[in-house]
Design a protein around this motif. Structure first.
Motif, PDB file in Angstrom:
ATOM      1  N   ALA A 142     -71.702  32.525 -52.793  1.00 23.54           N
ATOM      2  CA  ALA A 142     -71.154  31.669 -51.713  1.00 23.54           C
ATOM      3  C   ALA A 142     -71.938  31.866 -50.578  1.00 23.54           C
ATOM      4  CB  ALA A 142     -69.786  32.353 -51.364  1.00 23.54           C
ATOM      5  N   GLN A 143     -72.577  33.029 -50.214  1.00 23.71           N
ATOM      6  CA  GLN A 143     -73.465  33.003 -49.184  1.00 23.71           C
ATOM      7  C   GLN A 143     -74.803  32.055 -49.382  1.00 23.71           C
ATOM      8  OE1 GLN A 143     -75.031  36.931 -48.184  1.00 23.71           O
ATOM      9  NE2 GLN A 143     -75.917  36.326 -46.530  1.00 23.71           N
ATOM     10  N   ILE A 144     -75.419  32.231 -50.614  1.00 19.17           N
ATOM     11  CA  ILE A 144     -76.526  31.737 -51.107  1.00 19.17           C
ATOM     12  C   ILE A 144     -76.245  30.070 -51.088  1.00 19.17           C
ATOM     13  CG2 ILE A 144     -77.835  30.850 -52.988  1.00 19.17           C
ATOM     14  CD1 ILE A 144     -77.975  33.845 -53.862  1.00 19.17           C
ATOM     15  N   ASP A 145     -75.249  29.508 -51.377  1.00 18.01           N
ATOM     16  CA  ASP A 145     -74.641  28.134 -51.112  1.00 18.01           C
ATOM     17  C   ASP A 145     -74.646  27.764 -49.763  1.00 18.01           C
ATOM     18  OD1 ASP A 145     -73.579  25.661 -52.498  1.00 18.01           O
ATOM     19  OD2 ASP A 145     -71.945  26.144 -51.216  1.00 18.01           O
ATOM     20  N   ASP A 146     -74.338  28.535 -48.941  1.00 19.07           N
ATOM     21  CA  ASP A 146     -74.354  28.377 -47.483  1.00 19.07           C
ATOM     22  C   ASP A 146     -75.660  28.251 -46.882  1.00 19.07           C
ATOM     23  OD1 ASP A 146     -71.416  28.309 -47.328  1.00 19.07           O
ATOM     24  OD2 ASP A 146     -71.275  30.389 -46.307  1.00 19.07           O
ATOM     25  N   GLU A 147     -76.561  29.173 -47.321  1.00 13.21           N
ATOM     26  CA  GLU A 147     -77.818  28.874 -46.926  1.00 13.21           C
ATOM     27  C   GLU A 147     -78.741  27.907 -47.447  1.00 13.21           C
ATOM     28  OE1 GLU A 147     -78.922  30.971 -44.205  1.00 13.21           O
ATOM     29  OE2 GLU A 147     -76.912  31.859 -44.560  1.00 13.21           O
ATOM     30  N   VAL A 148     -78.335  27.497 -48.564  1.00 12.59           N
ATOM     31  CA  VAL A 148     -79.151  26.305 -49.252  1.00 12.59           C
ATOM     32  C   VAL A 148     -78.661  25.124 -48.545  1.00 12.59           C
ATOM     33  CG1 VAL A 148     -79.241  24.872 -51.391  1.00 12.59           C
ATOM     34  CG2 VAL A 148     -79.462  27.113 -51.770  1.00 12.59           C
ATOM     35  N   GLY A 149     -77.463  25.121 -48.091  1.00 14.11           N
ATOM     36  CA  GLY A 149     -77.026  23.938 -47.379  1.00 14.11           C
ATOM     37  C   GLY A 149     -77.771  23.722 -46.104  1.00 14.11           C
ATOM     38  N   ARG A 150     -78.200  24.985 -45.519  1.00 13.21           N
ATOM     39  CA  ARG A 150     -79.106  24.995 -44.062  1.00 13.21           C
ATOM     40  C   ARG A 150     -80.434  24.728 -44.318  1.00 13.21           C
ATOM     41  NH1 ARG A 150     -78.752  30.560 -41.343  1.00 13.21           N
ATOM     42  NH2 ARG A 150     -79.872  29.505 -39.832  1.00 13.21           N
ATOM     43  N   VAL A 151     -80.820  25.128 -45.623  1.00 10.94           N
ATOM     44  CA  VAL A 151     -82.195  24.280 -45.860  1.00 10.94           C
ATOM     45  C   VAL A 151     -82.338  23.052 -46.163  1.00 10.94           C
ATOM     46  CG1 VAL A 151     -84.281  24.762 -47.761  1.00 10.94           C
ATOM     47  CG2 VAL A 151     -82.978  26.770 -46.739  1.00 10.94           C
ATOM     48  N   LEU A 152     -81.417  22.598 -46.797  1.00 11.96           N
ATOM     49  CA  LEU A 152     -81.103  21.214 -47.200  1.00 11.96           C
ATOM     50  C   LEU A 152     -81.078  20.310 -46.022  1.00 11.96           C
ATOM     51  CD1 LEU A 152     -79.139  21.000 -50.442  1.00 11.96           C
ATOM     52  CD2 LEU A 152     -81.605  20.769 -50.121  1.00 11.96           C
ATOM     53  N   ASP A 153     -80.402  20.771 -44.907  1.00 13.84           N
ATOM     54  CA  ASP A 153     -80.157  20.100 -43.695  1.00 13.84           C
ATOM     55  C   ASP A 153     -81.446  19.980 -42.910  1.00 13.84           C
ATOM     56  OD1 ASP A 153     -77.347  19.648 -44.194  1.00 13.84           O
ATOM     57  OD2 ASP A 153     -76.837  21.242 -42.773  1.00 13.84           O
ATOM     58  N   ALA A 154     -82.217  21.198 -42.873  1.00 13.77           N
ATOM     59  CA  ALA A 154     -83.587  20.921 -42.276  1.00 13.77           C
ATOM     60  C   ALA A 154     -84.425  20.083 -43.029  1.00 13.77           C
ATOM     61  CB  ALA A 154     -83.970  22.389 -42.302  1.00 13.77           C
ATOM     62  N   ALA A 155     -84.324  20.178 -44.187  1.00 10.60           N
ATOM     63  CA  ALA A 155     -85.335  19.050 -45.103  1.00 10.60           C
ATOM     64  C   ALA A 155     -84.938  17.732 -44.765  1.00 10.60           C
ATOM     65  CB  ALA A 155     -85.511  19.452 -46.470  1.00 10.60           C
ATOM     66  N   ARG A 156     -83.772  17.338 -44.509  1.00  8.49           N
ATOM     67  CA  ARG A 156     -83.334  16.185 -44.226  1.00  8.49           C
ATOM     68  C   ARG A 156     -83.737  15.707 -43.016  1.00  8.49           C
ATOM     69  NH1 ARG A 156     -78.276  17.298 -45.798  1.00  8.49           N
ATOM     70  NH2 ARG A 156     -78.577  16.754 -48.056  1.00  8.49           N
ATOM     71  N   ARG A 157     -83.432  16.623 -41.999  1.00 10.16           N
ATOM     72  CA  ARG A 157     -83.858  16.180 -40.759  1.00 10.16           C
ATOM     73  C   ARG A 157     -85.578  15.761 -40.650  1.00 10.16           C
ATOM     74  NH1 ARG A 157     -80.382  20.415 -39.476  1.00 10.16           N
ATOM     75  NH2 ARG A 157     -82.301  21.893 -39.092  1.00 10.16           N
ATOM     76  N   LYS A 158     -86.345  16.725 -41.437  1.00  6.20           N
ATOM     77  CA  LYS A 158     -87.806  16.582 -41.316  1.00  6.20           C
ATOM     78  C   LYS A 158     -88.266  15.149 -42.202  1.00  6.20           C
ATOM     79  CE  LYS A 158     -92.196  18.895 -41.457  1.00  6.20           C
ATOM     80  NZ  LYS A 158     -92.579  19.585 -40.318  1.00  6.20           N
ATOM     81  N   PHE A 159     -87.855  15.133 -43.443  1.00  6.57           N
ATOM     82  CA  PHE A 159     -88.280  14.339 -44.202  1.00  6.57           C
ATOM     83  C   PHE A 159     -87.305  13.130 -44.630  1.00  6.57           C
ATOM     84  CE2 PHE A 159     -90.080  18.602 -45.198  1.00  6.57           C
ATOM     85  CZ  PHE A 159     -91.447  18.089 -44.979  1.00  6.57           C
TER      86      PHE A 159
END
Length: 198
Positions: free
Chosen positions: A19-36
């Motif tokens: 569950a924690q990894i899922d939350d952190e992956v969501g944060r990484v995807l949000d950052a990638a979406r904002r940049k790219f």
């Protein structure tokens, strides 16, 4: 030698970690979406699963059970999302080709794997292979063959994944399964000899 409560507690901690990894992956995807924006290839997978107490084993335990080998795989290609779910058999060896294709690069002449879309369009692989520290596994989705060679010990396992999905009944020594075992063992041998034959 462990209690059911011991395994339950370890599983609870493992699921909390997921569950924690899922939350952190969501944060990484949000950052990638904002940049790219949509111009990003995302591949989410793992190198192995966990036994979680099944077969009274923990971790990957150098075994070929489905708990360890059948890992999650999510792929999002650049461009607008095109949701698709498939049961086609793919392998992690397809990751390099998928990344190179998405980047517009040519693959070397001898590369294991293909772009996931290409593999899926062909209906997936007939057989999937896995290897680990002293073992080889091959499966067609119905029959799985595992050969283990560690030190001076060797043994084989063969499972019917349709009738025995939890892999408790080893049919490697069952005379009624001899032809089936021979067929999938030949697939494993042919796969290993590919690079050595002209």
């Amino acid at each position: 030698n462990y209690t059911d409560e011991y395994w339950r507690k370890l599983r609870t901690h493992y699921f909390a970690n997921v569950a924690q990894i899922d939350d952190e992956v969501g944060r990484v995807l949000d950052a990638a979406r904002r940049k790219f924006g949509d111009d990003v290839l995302v591949i989410f997978t793992t190198d192995h699963g966990e036994m979680l107490g099944n077969h009274r084993l923990w971790g990957k335990n150098n075994c070929g059970y489905e708990d360890v080998l059948n890992v999650p795989l999510l792929v999002r290609y650049p461009g607008p999302p095109q949701p698709q779910r498939t049961d086609a058999k793919v392998m992690l060896t397809d990751i390099l080709a998928t990344c190179a294709t998405a980047a517009g690069l040519d693959l070397p002449d001898r590369t294991d794997g293909a772009d996931f879309r290409e593999t899926i369009a062909r209906g997936g692989y007939d057989y999937v292979f896995s290897e680990g520290e002293g073992f080889l596994s091959v499966s067609d989705g119905r029959t799985k063959y595992i050969h283990v060679h560690q030190g001076d010990k060797q043994f084989t396992e063969c499972f019917d994944l349709e009738t025995d999905p939890n892999e408790y009944r080893n049919i490697a020594d069952d005379p009624a399964s001899a032809e089936r075992l021979a067929g999938i063992r030949k697939v494993a041998i042919d796969f290993l000899l590919t690079d050595f034959l002209p």
